[in-house]
Design a protein around this motif. Structure first.
Motif, short mmCIF file in Angstrom:
data_model
loop_
_atom_site.label_atom_id
_atom_site.label_comp_id
_atom_site.label_asym_id
_atom_site.label_seq_id
_atom_site.Cartn_x
_atom_site.Cartn_y
_atom_site.Cartn_z
N VAL A 1 -6.01 -72.35 -1.81
CA VAL A 1 -6.09 -72.89 -3.14
C VAL A 1 -7.47 -73.38 -3.49
CG1 VAL A 1 -5.48 -74.98 -4.72
CG2 VAL A 1 -3.44 -73.65 -3.33
N VAL A 2 -7.94 -74.07 -2.42
CA VAL A 2 -9.55 -74.38 -2.45
C VAL A 2 -10.51 -73.28 -2.50
CG1 VAL A 2 -11.39 -75.80 -1.41
CG2 VAL A 2 -9.15 -76.77 -1.44
N PHE A 3 -10.51 -72.40 -1.73
CA PHE A 3 -11.50 -71.30 -1.62
C PHE A 3 -11.06 -69.82 -2.12
CE2 PHE A 3 -12.27 -74.60 1.88
CZ PHE A 3 -13.56 -74.81 1.47
N GLY A 4 -9.80 -69.74 -2.58
CA GLY A 4 -9.45 -68.55 -3.01
C GLY A 4 -9.64 -67.37 -2.15
N PRO A 5 -10.33 -66.33 -2.69
CA PRO A 5 -10.52 -65.20 -1.84
C PRO A 5 -11.59 -65.35 -0.65
CG PRO A 5 -11.53 -64.70 -3.93
CD PRO A 5 -10.60 -66.11 -3.94
N ALA A 6 -12.15 -66.47 -0.66
CA ALA A 6 -12.99 -66.60 0.54
C ALA A 6 -12.49 -67.24 1.65
CB ALA A 6 -14.06 -67.80 0.07
N TYR A 7 -11.14 -67.37 1.64
CA TYR A 7 -10.29 -67.69 2.66
C TYR A 7 -9.96 -66.59 3.46
CZ TYR A 7 -6.64 -69.66 5.60
OH TYR A 7 -5.73 -70.11 6.43
N ARG A 8 -10.28 -66.53 4.90
CA ARG A 8 -9.82 -65.72 5.60
C ARG A 8 -8.52 -66.31 6.50
NH1 ARG A 8 -15.33 -63.81 8.58
NH2 ARG A 8 -15.06 -65.93 9.62
N ALA A 9 -7.41 -65.56 6.33
CA ALA A 9 -6.27 -66.17 6.99
C ALA A 9 -6.21 -65.63 8.36
CB ALA A 9 -4.89 -65.35 6.55
N ALA A 10 -6.83 -64.54 8.76
CA ALA A 10 -6.75 -64.15 10.18
C ALA A 10 -7.67 -64.99 10.93
CB ALA A 10 -7.29 -62.72 10.38
N GLN A 11 -8.73 -65.41 10.33
CA GLN A 11 -9.54 -66.52 11.02
C GLN A 11 -9.38 -68.05 10.94
OE1 GLN A 11 -10.46 -63.80 9.49
NE2 GLN A 11 -12.08 -62.59 10.32
N ASP A 12 -8.56 -68.18 9.94
CA ASP A 12 -8.17 -69.63 9.78
C ASP A 12 -9.41 -70.48 9.24
OD1 ASP A 12 -5.49 -69.66 10.50
OD2 ASP A 12 -5.74 -69.81 12.19
#
Length: 291
Positions: A50-61
């Protein structure tokens, strides 16, 4: 020198040891809650999304984003960002605590020993199964060294007012320091309320026969009911340790036996009171040396 290390003047000329564990500056039970197990990454993931949108990288947490530079208004920094803790406030909102470092072109953290870490706080509200961003506080402070913001402790700045204490600092060629910074995550504008108060320093790693002064200084800290109508409790420090000063120079620089030294204890206490937007020393003296 690090913007987070107030009072430091020594610049490293060679790689230094990792930052000194903030546990060297212990808090009393009143100042710190018992340690709790860290949240799993899966708890942070929906909030980071929610905070970073597409800038969040789920694989790297983590997230890779450009955030405002607190030291250069109008400029931004390319940063690698990691969630380090979260806490529910009495209001029902949840605080997400994020640590940031400079990032390279690939998005990997790229910090030198003299590089501070950056603290960001985000308030989110859960509505059903969805999270909503209520308020963001990007890069509210630069803390510590080697990109490490230090140790986080949840405290009470006053009854019913949760706060964050950060213990941060580093070690440079045998000289170590730990600083205390305080934050109110529910404030409209979040800033360091304490201004990096010295709670530990020593030069034990650099103390030799030719060293004029050797010391180890410690401050236990706690909160006591406010003596003014400030909204935050008073911060009280109690000091221990000693300074050892050589009575004469060694016979030769490579002498292995220590010279005779005069010992001066670090003792007493100091009270910091919140007024004019920050904690200020009201009573006593803080003898913890800078480095």
């Amino acid at each position: 020198m690090l913007s987070g290390l107030a009072g430091c003047s020594r610049q490293p000329s060679e790689p230094a040891a990792p930052a000194k564990p903030p546990a060297s500056a212990p808090a009393t039970p009143e100042a710190s809650a018992a340690a709790t197990a860290p949240h799993p990454a899966s708890d942070y993931a929906p909030l980071m999304q929610v905070v970073f949108g597409p800038a969040y990288r789920a694989a790297q947490d983590d997230a890779v984003a450009d955030l405002p530079d607190p030291d250069q208004p109008g400029h931004k920094m390319h940063m690698a960002l990691n969630a380090v803790d979260m806490e529910r406030l009495p209001s029902g909102d949840t605080v997400l605590v994020v640590a940031g470092q400079h990032a390279n072109a690939a998005g990997d953290a790229d910090s030198a020993h003299v590089s501070s870490g950056y603290l960001s706080l985000y308030l989110l509200r859960q509505e059903g199964k969805q999270w909503k961003l209520v308020r963001r506080h990007d890069n509210v402070a630069s803390l510590g060294s080697s990109g490490n913001i230090g140790e986080l402790r949840w405290i009470e700045l006053a009854a019913g007012r949760p706060g964050i204490a950060m213990l941060h600092g580093g070690v440079w060629q045998g000289y170590a320091i730990t600083l205390l910074s305080l934050f109110d995550p529910a404030a409209a504008q979040v800033r360091d309320l304490a201004g990096a108060i010295h709670v530990h320093s020593d030069n034990e790693g650099a103390c030799g026969p030719s060293t004029k002064k050797c010391w180890q200084a410690e401050a236990a800290w706690r909160f006591e009911p406010a003596t003014t109508a400030s909204g935050y409790d008073d911060l009280v420090l109690t000091f221990s340790g000693e300074e050892r000063t050589a009575r004469s120079a060694p016979a030769s620089p490579d002498q292995n036996e220590d010279v005779e030294r005069d010992v001066r204890p670090f003792n007493g206490s100091a009270r910091y009171v919140y007024e004019r937007g920050a904690y200020h020393l009201r009573e006593g003296v803080n003898p913890v040396p800078g480095i």
